[in-house]
Write a protein that holds these residues in place. Structure first.
Motif, short mmCIF file in Angstrom:
data_model
loop_
_atom_site.label_atom_id
_atom_site.label_comp_id
_atom_site.label_asym_id
_atom_site.label_seq_id
_atom_site.Cartn_x
_atom_site.Cartn_y
_atom_site.Cartn_z
N ASP A 157 40.07 43.42 46.95
CA ASP A 157 40.00 44.88 46.92
C ASP A 157 40.98 45.40 45.86
O ASP A 157 42.19 45.18 45.98
N ILE A 158 40.47 46.07 44.83
CA ILE A 158 41.34 46.54 43.76
C ILE A 158 42.29 47.64 44.21
O ILE A 158 43.29 47.92 43.54
N PHE A 159 42.01 48.27 45.34
CA PHE A 159 42.87 49.33 45.86
C PHE A 159 43.97 48.80 46.78
O PHE A 159 44.89 49.54 47.12
N LYS A 160 43.88 47.55 47.18
CA LYS A 160 44.85 47.00 48.15
C LYS A 160 45.86 46.12 47.43
O LYS A 160 45.53 45.03 46.95
N PRO A 161 47.11 46.55 47.32
CA PRO A 161 48.12 45.80 46.59
C PRO A 161 48.35 44.39 47.15
O PRO A 161 48.32 44.18 48.37
N TYR A 162 48.58 43.46 46.27
CA TYR A 162 48.92 42.08 46.60
C TYR A 162 50.39 42.06 46.99
O TYR A 162 51.27 42.26 46.16
N GLN A 163 50.67 41.86 48.27
CA GLN A 163 52.00 42.10 48.82
C GLN A 163 53.09 41.21 48.23
O GLN A 163 54.19 41.69 47.94
N LYS A 210 55.61 33.70 50.84
CA LYS A 210 56.63 34.61 51.37
C LYS A 210 57.98 33.90 51.53
O LYS A 210 59.04 34.49 51.31
N ALA A 211 57.90 32.62 51.89
CA ALA A 211 59.14 31.86 52.08
C ALA A 211 59.89 31.67 50.77
O ALA A 211 61.10 31.40 50.77
N GLU A 262 56.47 42.46 46.19
CA GLU A 262 57.86 42.09 46.47
C GLU A 262 58.54 41.53 45.22
O GLU A 262 59.71 41.80 44.97
N ILE A 263 57.80 40.73 44.44
CA ILE A 263 58.36 40.19 43.20
C ILE A 263 58.62 41.32 42.21
O ILE A 263 59.65 41.35 41.54
N GLN A 264 57.67 42.26 42.13
CA GLN A 264 57.86 43.41 41.24
C GLN A 264 59.15 44.15 41.60
O GLN A 264 59.92 44.55 40.73
N LYS A 265 59.36 44.38 42.88
CA LYS A 265 60.55 45.11 43.32
C LYS A 265 61.83 44.37 42.94
O LYS A 265 62.82 44.99 42.52
N GLU A 296 48.91 52.57 50.06
CA GLU A 296 50.12 51.78 50.28
C GLU A 296 51.19 52.04 49.22
O GLU A 296 52.34 51.64 49.39
N CYS A 297 50.81 52.69 48.14
CA CYS A 297 51.75 52.93 47.04
C CYS A 297 52.44 54.29 47.13
O CYS A 297 53.49 54.51 46.51
#
Length: 464
Positions: free
Chosen positions: A422-428, A294-295, A432-435, A398-399
């Motif tokens: 969990d395939i349904f839980k996005p890797y946070q 995150k940092a 953030e990198i995607q955004k 979450e999406c």
């Protein structure tokens, strides 16, 4: 007006000191001034229209009513605060396959998700019997699709190049009615003129792995004895790229890590080597000192801003393509296509050397994700149905209200599983990198369009 607006249907962002508003549902993008930005931000934050009007009038005076009228017009035209178009969950059908022909590699890259290429098992190579059965399985389950894709992967697929050649021959001769598209992903060490001649003749796209200049590449991409790989592979992959620069059909694919985050310099180095088709992906791992934290996100934001500026400026000297800036502001995919993910486990599967079927190449070797085998077909229907559901954007809670959902389609299921189990839980962190990348891509395409410049398009298979 504001009492009935869906606040999640717009995204306000600043990039390189410019302000933009994106209409999430229509894809409309507008470059706006600070007063309009503040006005829209107050509406998004739930203030009443009258309150927002008062702020706008105080900021810009009598021109406030003009701004408001323009916004109201855009709303009426469905270009701002637009409604979500009608959609439905599609019945996804198999169309592409990763043939993991080698659970073996001549490299020992420190960040390798495939555990140095062996996927945690023995150094297995795919037999021709398995490869042919995989092709038969793909055709049988593609339900009449005309276009079919096969990606040769590893480990290092060139370790068993004869199988690659025989598989391509078998596919074309056995199913001539199909339009085949082949891709091979390689570290380049075993490339030579004969292999490239065969691949080029058979229209096989190549994904070439290189992380940047010698210092950057050799930090993580090493041989089994610990020595760097750059000097051994660069002349070979440079030759292939030069051969294909005019026709396309290749991507230079790098990985960046916590220790190699100067991505703007990395891409610039790759471009200075005269590579025209470049992709750079963040590593996904829990390993300390390698994985993105995150940092790191603040640094990455600045790096994507630098990279965007470099990309725009350098297009004037010669067109080239950066994979993650490929966003079409005018005629991008329809919402129906954007609400489904990569198709892992349904539209796309991976085959291990022993013929086992997995949802994608990153699940290969994870026993609990095995779907079946090429001889018996899909035997774990329950698991496949789970992946079918996970590929539908609105099945990920979450999406649903995320502004980026129609650009990432819910993210990578393998990354979700690796980092969250969990395939349904996005890797946070991945989200953030995607955004960041999406905002950078929107900015790039807006600025290029404004200048009348068009970046180089790519004809070939998607980079994995």
């Amino acid at each position: 007006m504001s009492d009935f607006l869906d606040k999640s249907s717009v995204h306000l962002f600043e990039f390189n000191s410019e302000r933009f508003v994106l209409d999430v549902n229509s894809g409309s993008l507008f470059n706006i001034d600070s007063s309009t930005y503040d006005f829209l931000e107050s509406i998004v934050n739930g203030e009443s229209l009258n309150s927002s009007d008062a702020k706008l009038e105080k900021a810009i005076g009598k021109e406030a009513h003009i701004v408001r009228k323009e916004i109201e017009t855009l709303i009426k035209e469905n270009s701002l605060f637009s409604k979500l178009p009608e959609y439905f969950e599609s019945n996804l059908i198999l169309k592409s396959m990763c043939l993991n022909v080698a659970h073996a590699c001549n490299f020992a890259c420190k960040y390798c998700f495939a555990k140095k290429g062996s996927y945690g098992g023995s150094n297995a190579l795919m037999s021709l019997e398995v490869a042919k059965s995989a092709i038969n399985f793909l055709v049988k389950n593609s339900d009449g699709r005309e276009h079919i894709e096969v990606d040769f992967f590893g480990g290092e697929p060139l370790l068993t190049f004869d199988i690659v050649k025989e598989t391509i021959k078998y596919a074309k001769e056995s199913y001539p009615e199909k339009k085949w598209r082949f891709t091979i992903t390689t570290n380049g060490f075993l490339l030579d003129d004969a292999k490239e001649a065969f691949l080029y003749k058979n229209d096989v796209s190549i994904v070439l792995s290189l992380d940047g200049d010698k210092v950057t590449n050799d930090k993580y991409r090493i041989f089994k004895d610990g020595k760097g790989t750059f000097d051994s592979i660069f002349p070979k992959i440079k030759k292939v790229a030069e051969h294909r620069n005019e026709s396309g059909g290749y991507y230079m694919r790098g990985t960046y890590t916590h220790g190699t985050m100067e991505i703007s310099k990395t891409v610039e180095a790759l471009r200075n080597f005269d590579f025209k088709y470049i992709s750079l992906e963040p590593v996904v791992t829990r390993e300390s000192g390698v994985g993105i934290t995150k940092a790191d996100l603040t640094t990455l934001k600045k790096e994507y801003e630098k990279l965007a500026n470099y990309y725009i400026d350098s297009q004037k000297d010669g067109r080239w393509n950066f994979f993650h800036f490929n966003v079409d502001l005018e005629t991008g995919p329809c919402v129906q296509k954007r609400i489904h993910g990569c198709g892992a486990g349904v539209e796309y599967v991976a085959i291990s050397p022993d013929g086992n079927i997995y949802p994608c190449h990153q699940f290969d070797g994870i026993k609990e994700t095995k779907l079946g085998n090429v001889f018996d077909g899909i035997t774990n229907k329950v698991l496949q149905e789970k992946f079918r559901k996970a590929n539908f954007l609105f099945n990920k809670s979450e999406c649903i209200n995320c502004w980026a959902k129609f650009y990432c389609s819910g993210g990578c299921l393998a990354n979700n599983y690796t980092m969250n189990g969990d395939i349904f839980k996005p890797y946070q962190i991945g989200c953030e990198i995607q955004k960041m990348r999406i905002e950078a891509a929107l900015y790039v395409q807006y600025k290029l369009s404004e200048s009348g410049i068009q970046s180089l398009s790519y004809q070939g298979s998607e980079v994995k």
